[in-house]
Scaffold this motif. Sequence first.
Motif, short mmCIF file in Angstrom:
data_model
loop_
_atom_site.label_atom_id
_atom_site.label_comp_id
_atom_site.label_asym_id
_atom_site.label_seq_id
_atom_site.Cartn_x
_atom_site.Cartn_y
_atom_site.Cartn_z
N UNK A 49 0.86 -1.19 0.00
CA UNK A 49 0.00 0.00 0.00
C UNK A 49 0.89 1.23 0.00
N UNK A 50 0.37 2.32 -0.52
CA UNK A 50 1.16 3.55 -0.66
C UNK A 50 1.66 4.03 0.70
N UNK A 51 2.91 4.50 0.70
CA UNK A 51 3.54 5.05 1.90
C UNK A 51 4.06 6.44 1.55
N UNK A 52 3.76 7.42 2.39
CA UNK A 52 4.30 8.77 2.14
C UNK A 52 4.49 9.52 3.45
N UNK A 53 5.45 10.41 3.44
CA UNK A 53 5.71 11.28 4.58
C UNK A 53 6.37 12.55 4.09
N UNK A 95 3.45 2.78 -4.44
CA UNK A 95 4.32 3.97 -4.41
C UNK A 95 4.82 4.31 -3.00
N UNK A 96 6.08 4.73 -2.95
CA UNK A 96 6.68 5.24 -1.71
C UNK A 96 7.16 6.65 -2.01
N UNK A 155 14.82 2.91 -8.89
CA UNK A 155 13.76 3.05 -7.90
C UNK A 155 12.37 2.94 -8.50
N UNK A 156 12.24 2.19 -9.59
CA UNK A 156 10.94 2.00 -10.20
C UNK A 156 10.45 3.18 -11.00
N UNK A 192 8.51 -2.50 -8.19
CA UNK A 192 7.51 -2.48 -9.26
C UNK A 192 6.71 -1.18 -9.29
N UNK A 193 6.79 -0.38 -8.24
CA UNK A 193 6.12 0.92 -8.18
C UNK A 193 7.15 1.98 -7.82
N UNK A 194 6.93 3.20 -8.24
CA UNK A 194 7.98 4.21 -8.09
C UNK A 194 8.23 4.63 -6.65
N UNK A 195 9.48 4.88 -6.35
CA UNK A 195 9.90 5.49 -5.09
C UNK A 195 10.36 6.90 -5.42
N UNK A 196 9.75 7.89 -4.78
CA UNK A 196 10.07 9.29 -5.03
C UNK A 196 10.86 9.85 -3.85
#
Length: 220
Positions: free
Chosen positions: A19-23, A42-43, A149-150, A75-79
């Motif tokens: 699941x998406x993680x953000x901070x 996504x992270x 990083x995807x 498999x999903x982008x890390x920003x």
Amino acid sequence: DRSVTVQTTATNSDIIVGAAVNWSANNSLTLNARRNVEVNAPVTAGFSGTITKPLLSLAFGQGSSNGASSYLWIRSPITLRSGNSLTEKVGSSGAVTTYQVVTTASALQAISSGLSGNYALGASLDMAGVSFTPLGTSSTYFTGQFEGLGNRISNLTLNGTNYIGLFSYVGTTGQIRNIGLINVNVTGGINTGTLVGWNGGVISNSFATGSVKTGNSGSS
């Protein structure tokens, strides 16, 4: 300090981001797995101030000294923001590698001046209309690590004679992983490809779509 560490302890246990993680604060997320780390959502670290610590630390293969047979699969982008905002450790006895995170076309191009470094792509880039020179040459190889990083690089156009690709020539110690090129257009001669013109290193979990108009013997 609200930095968070997620760590597995069972034998051959994995960390899977589902699941998406953000901070947005100057805090760190550490993913420490006995075996594999997989990122399937996504992270995003949205912090924009001065970095005083890595925003993301990835440790996998910690169940053995060298991390043999373990992997980081994105498999999903890390920003991430630019700078030294990413570290990685493979195996419990492995050294911690700090990556220079790049987030702009100009910073990506600047890798040419430090081909033995460790770099990560912290954001997807649209290269439409950008004049870009392949990273390295047939005599100056890329020998560092490039962690995508995807993220994706789209609409990249490359023109030249020989050894043409995003990376011109990857040496035996070079590693490229977790990167995708979309709608890349390449024109070249001998050893022309999309991601790499000539590869002597390791490419993993990466892809390219587009066309090579001329050229032969390309690596990818």
